[in-house]
Design an enzyme around this catalytic site. Structure first.
Site, PDB file in Angstrom:
ATOM      1  N   LYS A 275      67.891  40.034  32.035  1.00  0.00           N
ATOM      2  CA  LYS A 275      68.900  39.721  31.026  1.00  0.00           C
ATOM      3  C   LYS A 275      70.224  40.418  31.377  1.00  0.00           C
ATOM      4  O   LYS A 275      71.272  39.807  31.401  1.00  0.00           O
ATOM      5  CB  LYS A 275      68.390  40.163  29.646  1.00  0.00           C
ATOM      6  CG  LYS A 275      69.374  39.895  28.530  1.00  0.00           C
ATOM      7  CD  LYS A 275      68.795  40.229  27.170  1.00  0.00           C
ATOM      8  CE  LYS A 275      69.911  40.136  26.118  1.00  0.00           C
ATOM      9  NZ  LYS A 275      69.469  40.465  24.773  1.00  0.00           N
TER      10      LYS A 275
ATOM     11  N   GLU B 227      64.515  48.710  38.174  1.00  0.00           N
ATOM     12  CA  GLU B 227      63.302  48.189  38.820  1.00  0.00           C
ATOM     13  C   GLU B 227      63.556  46.815  39.421  1.00  0.00           C
ATOM     14  O   GLU B 227      63.205  46.536  40.575  1.00  0.00           O
ATOM     15  CB  GLU B 227      62.159  48.071  37.788  1.00  0.00           C
ATOM     16  CG  GLU B 227      61.595  49.387  37.298  1.00  0.00           C
ATOM     17  CD  GLU B 227      62.352  49.940  36.097  1.00  0.00           C
ATOM     18  OE1 GLU B 227      63.515  49.508  35.834  1.00  0.00           O
ATOM     19  OE2 GLU B 227      61.786  50.825  35.428  1.00  0.00           O
TER      20      GLU B 227
ATOM     21  N   GLY C  12      65.166  40.466  24.929  1.00  0.00           N
ATOM     22  CA  GLY C  12      64.313  40.330  26.116  1.00  0.00           C
ATOM     23  C   GLY C  12      62.886  39.959  25.756  1.00  0.00           C
ATOM     24  O   GLY C  12      62.280  39.066  26.350  1.00  0.00           O
ATOM     25  N   ARG C  13      62.324  40.627  24.748  1.00  0.00           N
ATOM     26  CA  ARG C  13      60.916  40.380  24.398  1.00  0.00           C
ATOM     27  C   ARG C  13      60.739  39.111  23.575  1.00  0.00           C
ATOM     28  O   ARG C  13      59.624  38.775  23.189  1.00  0.00           O
ATOM     29  CB  ARG C  13      60.340  41.607  23.681  1.00  0.00           C
ATOM     30  CG  ARG C  13      61.148  42.069  22.485  1.00  0.00           C
ATOM     31  CD  ARG C  13      60.764  43.476  22.064  1.00  0.00           C
ATOM     32  NE  ARG C  13      61.595  43.992  20.978  1.00  0.00           N
ATOM     33  CZ  ARG C  13      62.748  44.619  21.143  1.00  0.00           C
ATOM     34  NH1 ARG C  13      63.239  44.795  22.348  1.00  0.00           N
ATOM     35  NH2 ARG C  13      63.428  45.082  20.095  1.00  0.00           N
TER      36      ARG C  13
ATOM     37  N   GLU D 181      58.040  47.603  20.968  1.00  0.00           N
ATOM     38  CA  GLU D 181      59.460  47.831  21.264  1.00  0.00           C
ATOM     39  C   GLU D 181      60.289  47.398  20.055  1.00  0.00           C
ATOM     40  O   GLU D 181      61.378  47.904  19.811  1.00  0.00           O
ATOM     41  CB  GLU D 181      59.880  47.060  22.530  1.00  0.00           C
ATOM     42  CG  GLU D 181      61.129  47.642  23.187  1.00  0.00           C
ATOM     43  CD  GLU D 181      61.460  47.032  24.547  1.00  0.00           C
ATOM     44  OE1 GLU D 181      61.904  45.879  24.587  1.00  0.00           O
ATOM     45  OE2 GLU D 181      61.274  47.708  25.573  1.00  0.00           O
TER      46      GLU D 181
ATOM     47  N   HIS E 197      31.848  45.154  25.233  1.00  0.00           N
ATOM     48  CA  HIS E 197      31.063  46.085  26.056  1.00  0.00           C
ATOM     49  C   HIS E 197      31.872  47.316  26.441  1.00  0.00           C
ATOM     50  O   HIS E 197      31.523  48.021  27.384  1.00  0.00           O
ATOM     51  CB  HIS E 197      30.543  45.357  27.291  1.00  0.00           C
ATOM     52  CG  HIS E 197      29.614  44.241  26.920  1.00  0.00           C
ATOM     53  ND1 HIS E 197      28.259  44.443  26.731  1.00  0.00           N
ATOM     54  CD2 HIS E 197      29.852  42.945  26.638  1.00  0.00           C
ATOM     55  CE1 HIS E 197      27.706  43.290  26.363  1.00  0.00           C
ATOM     56  NE2 HIS E 197      28.649  42.368  26.306  1.00  0.00           N
TER      57      HIS E 197
ATOM     58  N   LYS F 295      65.394  56.500  31.028  1.00  0.00           N
ATOM     59  CA  LYS F 295      66.146  55.883  32.135  1.00  0.00           C
ATOM     60  C   LYS F 295      67.249  56.831  32.622  1.00  0.00           C
ATOM     61  O   LYS F 295      67.443  57.020  33.817  1.00  0.00           O
ATOM     62  CB  LYS F 295      66.813  54.581  31.662  1.00  0.00           C
ATOM     63  CG  LYS F 295      65.884  53.423  31.431  1.00  0.00           C
ATOM     64  CD  LYS F 295      66.727  52.183  31.096  1.00  0.00           C
ATOM     65  CE  LYS F 295      65.906  51.074  30.488  1.00  0.00           C
ATOM     66  NZ  LYS F 295      66.687  49.952  29.981  1.00  0.00           N
TER      67      LYS F 295
END
Ligand code: F6P
Length: 564
Positions: free
Chosen positions: A216, A222, A288-289, A374, A405, A529
């Site tokens: 975005k 990263e 973004g999400r 977030e 399990h 960050k």
């Protein structure tokens, strides 16, 4: 700053006080799903909601008719419906970033162009324009008309992004796998850990690979690091294979044929060397999400095709309409949000499990973690004042039956109550039988058994009646009254997946509104960050090392001593 009214403190409303009294009364008289089911033959009907192809069964939640009414009263007391309408209309409800929150505009049909103006722009027309560009591009790639630098068709995509620019696309890519029809696959690189890229490019032929950089902001460390690394890998391998000579001109041609980008910062995309023709945009009003249904889903459009993507958008839109137009008392989505508030703030639960009984949804809980946490992991309200009650629960989960399990022991018999959403589909893409037994039915039997066990449990007398030795009886008792919601769909399709995502987007909104928080900012990710930038030089620079706290210094000294 935006002109959104100050949040209403939910805890100071009469509705909250009524819920508190009601909670205390329920605790006193004893919560018993077993007796509530026995005494009210209409319970299931009252708490079951059919929405398009999805059935929502809320009956195994710890609520009575009165609870539902009081939760709706609370929703109204905090003006939930007004705020929902403000969000849909493009009001800047993201106050700390002074932005509209309009992911709902991403899935409005083209006929609605002109209905939502955001800061002077026609949001729906802009969305449709960008979709048309992406659809045309995707068709060229899918048909083989778009060729790599050596004239070969594209067979593999590499999508580079992180957070909202990765989790949604990966989750949907995995979920819709049976519908891939163009002979194109996609690998997603997100982590800056070089291991991620190393594994993802293994065995890839750069001549048949198209890279999509998704960010975005187009500033994320990263993503840009990985993008530069993949660019270097691509150019180096194309040169090694004799496909290009390594000259600037041929490198530029290779980048033009093998790199595209998705961003709101198209100027930065151009600086990276990507032709603006091969860049697809979205807008600051898409968080973004909340962006998988924007250009962020480009890899999905290429793999699954524009028609399937339209189906996906239609699923979102169907839920948007349902959420906006259904009275709260009948609104499964609003009620799920309010149930989460009920559990978080009155029962004090701190986590919520989401358990998809469909292997294709194996990344759905991970996707929801960003969406919910977030968004709602906040300690101040949208006017900057402290929150007045607990906020964001921890969302987590794994597909059934694997979870059974692993951690279900704790959900069934642990001391903490963990509300859980169980998601399954009637039909499967992969029918199978085992000795005459329909395996999907065996699977669905588990889906149904778990919520039944959690709701109704097993008493000591029932355990004894099975001949269990007395000293083991307590360990084999199930208390029951552990709340679950079942979402049972017809089939996992692009449409139903769009619906499911929209359901959780709106649940998140409902909770955030009650808590008075801005569910659309994410300042909590910033400090780490900033510090990473300050700390990284300290691996080699003594002055930078000196500036760190004692623990960080000691860890870096360990690094220095062991790095080979
Ligand atoms: O660090 C958090 C975050 O800002 C998320 O909100 C976002 O989805 C992610 O980073 C990636 O950001 P971008 O799409 O700008 O690269």
């Amino acid at each position: 700053m935006s002109c959104v009214p100050a949040p209403i403190d939910a805890t100071q409303t009469p509705a909250w006080a009524a819920l508190k009294n009601h909670y205390d009364a329920l605790q006193k008289e004893g919560i018993s799903l077993k007796s509530w089911f026995a005494s009210d033959s209409a319970r299931v009907e009252k708490l079951t909601f059919d929405v398009n192809d999805l059935r929502f069964d809320l009956s195994k939640n710890l609520v009575t008719d009165e609870t539902v009414q009081l939760l709706c009263d609370l929703a109204r007391a905090v003006n939930l419906e007004e705020r929902r309408d403000q969000m849909y209309a493009g009001v800047h409800i993201n106050t700390t970033e002074d932005r509209a929150v309009l992911h709902t505009a991403l899935r409005r049909p083209a006929e609605e162009a002109g209905t939502i103006m955001v800061d002077g722009q026609d949001a729906v027309a802009d969305v449709r324009h960008e979709l048309d560009r992406m659809y045309a591009f995707a068709e060229r790639v899918r048909s083989g008309e778009w060729k790599g630098v050596t004239g070969k068709r594209i067979e593999h995509l590499v999508s580079i992004g992180i957070g909202g620019s990765d989790l949604g696309p990966v989750m949907v890519y995995e979920a819709l796998k049976p519908f891939a029809d163009a002979g194109i696959d996609c690998r997603y690189i997100s982590n800056i850990d070089p291991n991620d890229m190393a594994e993802k490019v293994k065995g890839l032929d750069p001549e048949t690979t198209l890279v999509i950089i998704v960010s975005k902001t187009f500033t994320t460390l990263e993503t840009l690091t990985n993008a530069r690394e993949v660019k270097a890998w691509m150019l180096e391998h194309l040169k090694e294979q004799g496909a290009i000579d390594g000259s600037d001109a041929q490198n530029a041609e290779a980048i033009a044929k093998h790199f595209v980008a998705v961003s709101t910062a198209l100027d930065l995309v151009a600086d990276f060397g990507i032709d603006p023709e091969n860049a697809f945009g979205f807008w600051s009003w898409v968080g973004g999400r909340y962006s998988v249904d924007s250009a962020v889903g480009l890899s999905l459009i290429i793999v699954y095709g524009p028609e399937r993507f339209e189906e996906f958008l239609a699923g979102f839109h169907a839920i948007d309409e349902y959420f906006q137009n259904t009275p709260l008392e009948q609104n499964a989505v609003a009620l799920m949000g309010m149930l989460n508030v009920w559990y978080r703030n009155f029962f004090g639960v701190s986590s919520h499990a989401v358990l998809p009984y469909n292997q294709y949804l194996h990344r759905f809980p991970a996707y929801l973690q960003q969406l919910t946490m977030e968004s709602n992991g906040k300690q101040v309200r949208w006017d900057g004042t402290p929150v007045t009650c607990d906020t964001g629960e921890i969302f987590w989960g794994e597909p059934g039956t694997n979870g059974q399990h692993a951690f279900y022991q704790l959900i069934h018999q642990g001391t903490a109550m963990i509300p859980a959403d169980f998601i399954a589909f009637v039909n499967t893409e992969n029918p199978a039988t085992d000795g005459g037994q329909d395996v999907h039915e065996l699977f669905l039997g588990n889906f149904l058994a778990q919520t039944k066990a959690l709701a109704f449990g097993k008493t000591a007398d029932e355990v004894r009646a099975e001949g269990t030795p007395e000293e083991i009886v307590p360990a084999r008792v199930f208390t029951g009254n552990r709340p679950t919601t079942s979402i049972f769909g017809d089939r996992l399709t692009a449409f139903s997946l769009g619906e499911l995502i929209a359901v959780y987007e709106h649940i998140t909104f409902v909770e955030g509104t009650v808590w008075g928080i801005d569910s659309y900012d994410q300042w909590g990710v910033e400090l780490g960050k900033q510090l990473a930038k300050q700390i990284t030089p300290a691996f080699h620079d003594d002055a930078a090392l000196e500036a760190q706290d004692a623990s960080t210094q000691s860890l870096i000294e360990f690094y220095r001593a062991h790095r080979k």
